[in-house]
Write an enzyme that holds these catalytic residues in place. Structure first.
Site, PDB file in Angstrom:
ATOM      1  N   GLY A   1       3.286   7.402   9.703  1.00  0.00           N
ATOM      2  CA  GLY A   1       2.721   6.291   8.932  1.00  0.00           C
ATOM      3  C   GLY A   1       1.206   6.360   8.837  1.00  0.00           C
TER       4      GLY A   1
ATOM      5  N   ARG B   1       7.179  12.278   7.088  1.00  0.00           N
ATOM      6  CA  ARG B   1       7.854  12.128   8.381  1.00  0.00           C
ATOM      7  C   ARG B   1       8.808  13.275   8.703  1.00  0.00           C
ATOM      8  NH1 ARG B   1       6.723   7.495  10.902  1.00  0.00           N
ATOM      9  NH2 ARG B   1       6.160   5.678   9.675  1.00  0.00           N
TER      10      ARG B   1
ATOM     11  N   ASP C   1       3.616   8.948  18.512  1.00  0.00           N
ATOM     12  CA  ASP C   1       4.369   9.547  19.626  1.00  0.00           C
ATOM     13  C   ASP C   1       5.372  10.592  19.141  1.00  0.00           C
ATOM     14  OD1 ASP C   1       5.612   7.362  18.448  1.00  0.00           O
ATOM     15  OD2 ASP C   1       6.630   6.714  20.257  1.00  0.00           O
ATOM     16  N   ASP C   2       6.086  10.288  18.061  1.00  0.00           N
ATOM     17  CA  ASP C   2       7.086  11.246  17.583  1.00  0.00           C
ATOM     18  C   ASP C   2       6.433  12.506  17.019  1.00  0.00           C
ATOM     19  OD1 ASP C   2       9.306   9.713  18.250  1.00  0.00           O
ATOM     20  OD2 ASP C   2       9.233   8.587  16.367  1.00  0.00           O
TER      21      ASP C   2
ATOM     22  N   LYS D   1      -2.660   8.928  16.650  1.00  0.00           N
ATOM     23  CA  LYS D   1      -2.729   8.008  15.513  1.00  0.00           C
ATOM     24  C   LYS D   1      -1.566   7.054  15.543  1.00  0.00           C
ATOM     25  CE  LYS D   1       0.076   8.209  12.826  1.00  0.00           C
ATOM     26  NZ  LYS D   1       1.251   8.406  11.977  1.00  0.00           N
ATOM     27  N   THR D   2      -1.731   5.823  15.311  1.00  0.00           N
ATOM     28  CA  THR D   2      -0.699   4.860  14.924  1.00  0.00           C
ATOM     29  C   THR D   2      -1.267   3.447  15.020  1.00  0.00           C
ATOM     30  OG1 THR D   2       1.494   3.914  15.245  1.00  0.00           O
ATOM     31  CG2 THR D   2       0.478   4.777  17.232  1.00  0.00           C
TER      32      THR D   2
ATOM     33  N   ASP E   1       0.423   1.035  15.476  1.00  0.00           N
ATOM     34  CA  ASP E   1       1.279   0.295  16.412  1.00  0.00           C
ATOM     35  C   ASP E   1       0.633   0.125  17.795  1.00  0.00           C
ATOM     36  OD1 ASP E   1       2.932   0.616  14.286  1.00  0.00           O
ATOM     37  OD2 ASP E   1       4.396   1.890  15.293  1.00  0.00           O
TER      38      ASP E   1
ATOM     39  N   LYS F   1       2.452 -28.990   5.861  1.00  0.00           N
ATOM     40  CA  LYS F   1       3.835 -29.249   5.443  1.00  0.00           C
ATOM     41  C   LYS F   1       4.808 -28.085   5.640  1.00  0.00           C
ATOM     42  CE  LYS F   1       2.858 -28.444   0.544  1.00  0.00           C
ATOM     43  NZ  LYS F   1       2.959 -28.902  -0.802  1.00  0.00           N
TER      44      LYS F   1
ATOM     45  N   MET G   1       4.002  -5.725  11.519  1.00  0.00           N
ATOM     46  CA  MET G   1       4.403  -4.354  11.807  1.00  0.00           C
ATOM     47  C   MET G   1       4.093  -3.984  13.252  1.00  0.00           C
ATOM     48  SD  MET G   1       3.680  -1.340   9.134  1.00  0.00           S
ATOM     49  CE  MET G   1       4.968  -0.984   7.956  1.00  0.00           C
TER      50      MET G   1
ATOM     51  N   GLU H   1       7.846  -6.906  14.440  1.00  0.00           N
ATOM     52  CA  GLU H   1       8.959  -6.350  13.651  1.00  0.00           C
ATOM     53  C   GLU H   1      10.025  -5.702  14.537  1.00  0.00           C
ATOM     54  OE1 GLU H   1       7.827  -3.315  10.818  1.00  0.00           O
ATOM     55  OE2 GLU H   1       7.282  -1.896  12.368  1.00  0.00           O
TER      56      GLU H   1
ATOM     57  N   GLU I   1       0.142  -3.685   4.219  1.00  0.00           N
ATOM     58  CA  GLU I   1      -1.169  -4.212   3.815  1.00  0.00           C
ATOM     59  C   GLU I   1      -2.290  -3.722   4.727  1.00  0.00           C
ATOM     60  OE1 GLU I   1       1.562  -5.870   4.340  1.00  0.00           O
ATOM     61  OE2 GLU I   1       1.952  -7.265   2.702  1.00  0.00           O
TER      62      GLU I   1
HETATM   63  P1  FBP Z   1       3.729   5.762  12.929  1.00  0.00           P
HETATM   64  O1  FBP Z   1       4.373   5.464  14.245  1.00  0.00           O
HETATM   65  O2  FBP Z   1       4.175   7.021  12.332  1.00  0.00           O
HETATM   66  O3  FBP Z   1       2.242   5.680  13.036  1.00  0.00           O
HETATM   67  O4  FBP Z   1       4.142   4.626  11.892  1.00  0.00           O
HETATM   68  C1  FBP Z   1       3.958   3.307  12.180  1.00  0.00           C
HETATM   69  C2  FBP Z   1       4.578   2.358  11.198  1.00  0.00           C
HETATM   70  O5  FBP Z   1       3.585   1.785  10.385  1.00  0.00           O
HETATM   71  C3  FBP Z   1       5.398   1.280  11.909  1.00  0.00           C
HETATM   72  O6  FBP Z   1       4.603   0.194  12.298  1.00  0.00           O
HETATM   73  C4  FBP Z   1       6.439   0.937  10.889  1.00  0.00           C
HETATM   74  O7  FBP Z   1       7.602   0.415  11.475  1.00  0.00           O
HETATM   75  C5  FBP Z   1       6.713   2.264  10.242  1.00  0.00           C
HETATM   76  O8  FBP Z   1       5.514   3.003  10.335  1.00  0.00           O
HETATM   77  C6  FBP Z   1       7.117   2.161   8.801  1.00  0.00           C
HETATM   78  O9  FBP Z   1       7.486   3.423   8.348  1.00  0.00           O
HETATM   79  P2  FBP Z   1       7.483   3.882   6.838  1.00  0.00           P
HETATM   80  O10 FBP Z   1       6.068   4.127   6.439  1.00  0.00           O
HETATM   81  O11 FBP Z   1       8.251   5.150   6.866  1.00  0.00           O
HETATM   82  O12 FBP Z   1       8.096   2.787   6.030  1.00  0.00           O
END
Ligand code: FBP
Length: 555
Positions: free
Chosen positions: A83, A147, A177-178, A204-205, A207, A244, A252, A313, A428
């Site tokens: 991502g 990916r 991580d992956d 990178k991530t 998350d 209201k 995410m 999420e 976003e």
């Molecule tokens: P990475 O772990 O590859 O950095 O991706 C993070 C992420 O943004 C998650 O937060 C989210 O669940 C996922 O990618 C969404 O994946 P995609 O871009 O394939 O819809």
């Protein structure tokens, strides 16, 4: 680039601050090796899988002389994997500048579209002129991402063949991580083949779950959480103005709740759900709903039929019965992949899968709202992860909260009005213009990765730490990829993977949250952080995440 915003024009002029240790050229950066390392768990299995790169020492850079550095020109390839995360382009910029500073004959290519670019040998030569347009910008559009996982023997030999054909000496994998697990597998393969090629990763991530003692944070977390916090802060202000609605905001972050917690600190909404706590307390879905309902009723009794709820999420994977369902579903879908693929409608697929599940789980699956049950059946990503970004947990919660409140209304235990609105903030935040922190951090990570490959290291993750200090004082080095690994179940099989850092319930950030959440629930302690500031007082432009500040204050 045809259309460029005024901000981007100004932002191009931003010069990332290089840590002192990386200044003055590679010949003055000494490599210091530490002790041999072990993986965080499952040492025997990991050692067996990574015979050639297991147990490497940690390395650090210090000021000193380095005779090895960059005598011979090298060709390096970079790939962006997984991502998007703000700052990816600056990793490339740091890498490029580090290589060129060491030897002007060094070259850099970027594989296109993520790891599939390696397999298809599709790449772009990276030049100073091309790069100029992308310095300090968000997104991964310079070379794109993907990916694809490189895992079959054919894919490994194709990788080798393409690196040899293109005369690439080192591969830099920018990923989570992956992707970095995959980097370790490529490093192991190339080392076994004795090709003298290096593979180095960059953390990178958005998350924030690729971290440990040596990797204090992954890049992109800072910017993404600032963007989400601006949006959530705006919602808090709207809530407080209109008084209201209840807003349920899913954020995410895949499994870990770091993003949700950080946005919680920055905005102080009424309810912040933390998946890791729900799992630790073995809270069933009904209990999670009951807790939300409790706050709604308390606020309603004070005449406040409004509020904001943050939902990570990955929550769905932490609720015990859902966790079990997902885990059995993962195996069932993997074991019956061909049969499931032959069925055309999601309804047929669901029926087929339900027939394979134990009765209890099949009943649970059937009891879920149709959309959620279908979303749980969607394809896993190439690394075996459930695509939680596509599961609308906030809708599930609203539906159940609604049901519970209606029951209580009938029993005369609730008199309020519950009107809910949903949001999902994810995409976003992933390509925003990097904050000063991320712009500096990513540049340093890239430059540091250049130093690692120049020194001929393979199987390492670029590590820049001491991040709560000013960038000049950041420490640089490399952490063996195998050191962060353990064995987990993916696609129905035991696999070596870099261990995800989930929210630590004994850690300072979570404890800080627990101290405050009751107050946030009943009062309107909302904070409105506003947009990221790129220019202005350092207190605003260089502000780092609360998570990092709390974590580092523990030491
Ligand atoms: P990475 O772990 O590859 O950095 O991706 C993070 C992420 O943004 C998650 O937060 C989210 O669940 C996922 O990618 C969404 O994946 P995609 O871009 O394939 O819809």
């Amino acid at each position: 680039m045809a259309n460029v915003s005024e901000l981007q024009i100004e932002r191009r002029k931003f010069k990332p601050v290089l840590p002192d240790v990386l200044k003055n050229g590679s010949a003055s950066i000494k490599l210091v090796k530490g002790k041999a390392t072990q993986s965080v768990a499952d040492q025997d299995e990991i050692k067996k899988i990574f015979k050639n790169i297991y147990g490497l020492p940690e390395v650090r850079f210090k000021k000193g002389t380095n005779a090895v550095a960059a005598k011979k020109a090298i060709k390096v390839a970079v790939v962006l994997s997984g991502g998007q995360a703000p700052g990816g382009h600056n990793v490339i910029a740091g890498l490029f500048d580090g290589l060129k500073e060491a030897n002007s004959e060094n070259t850099l290519i970027g594989y296109l579209g993520g790891p599939s670019g390696i397999l298809e040998n599709k790449y772009k030569e990276i030049s100073k002129e091309l790069l100029c347009e992308y310095r300090n910008t968000g997104g991964f559009d310079f070379i794109q991402s993907g990916r694809t996982k490189i895992e079959t023997p054919e894919q490994f030999s194709l990788t080798k063949a393409n690196l040899l054909t293109s005369k690439v000496d080192a591969l830099v994998v920018v990923g989570g991580d992956d992707s970095n697990t995959n980097a370790a597998m490529i490093a192991e393969y190339l080392k076994k083949e004795n090709l003298g090629k290096c593979v180095v990763g960059v953390p990178k991530t958005i998350d924030g779950d690729l971290k440990n003692k040596y990797i204090e944070t992954s890049f992109g977390f800072d910017t993404a959480t600032k963007i989400y916090s601006e949006l959530v802060g705006n919602i808090c202000r709207d809530v407080n103005s209109a008084q209201k609605y209840w807003h349920f905001v899913r954020l995410m972050g895949r499994s870990a709740s770091h993003i949700t917690l950080e946005v919680g600190f920055k905005t102080q909404p009424n309810i912040v759900l933390v998946g890791e706590e729900i799992l630790a307390k073995n809270m069933k879905l009904a209990k999670v709903v009951e807790n939300i309902v409790d706050v709604i009723i308390r606020r309603s009794q004070a005449g406040k039929n409004f509020g904001v709820v943050l939902v990570p999420e990955g929550l769905i994977e932490f609720i015990p019965e859902m966790k079990e369902l997902i885990s059995v579903l993962n195996d069932t879908l993997a074991e019956n992949a061909d049969a499931v693929a032959k069925l055309s409608s999601i309804r047929d697929k669901k029926e087929f899968v339900c027939s394979k599940l134990p009765k209890e789980l099949s009943d649970l699956m059937k009891s879920l709202p149709a959309d959620i049950a279908s979303q749980l059946m969607l394809d896993r990503d190439p690394h075996g992860n459930v695509q939680v970004s596509l599961i609308e947990t906030e809708k599930l919660l609203i539906e159940m909260v609604h049901k519970k409140l209606s029951e209580l209304k009938k029993e005369n235990k609730y008199k309020g009005k519950f009107s809910a609105i949903t949001h999902f903030f994810g995409y976003e935040g992933r390509c925003g213009i990097p904050s000063n922190f991320d712009a500096n951090y990513t540049y340093a990570l890239g430059y540091n990765a250049a130093m690692l490959v120049i020194n001929g290291l393979t199987g390492y993750l670029s590590s820049v730490r001491n991040l709560v200090k000013s960038p000049e004082q950041w420490e640089c080095g490399g952490i063996p990829l195998t050191m962060m690994m353990n064995i987990e179940r993916r696609h129905g099989r035991e696999k070596p993977v870099i261990q995800k850092a989930l929210v630590d319930l004994d850690g300072k950030p979570f404890k800080e949250f627990v101290k405050n959440r009751d107050e946030w629930a009943v009062s309107e302690s909302y904070i409105f952080p506003g947009p990221i500031q790129y220019f202005g007082p350092a207190d605003v432009t260089d502000m780092m995440t609360r998570t990092l500040r709390y974590e580092q204050s523990e030491k």
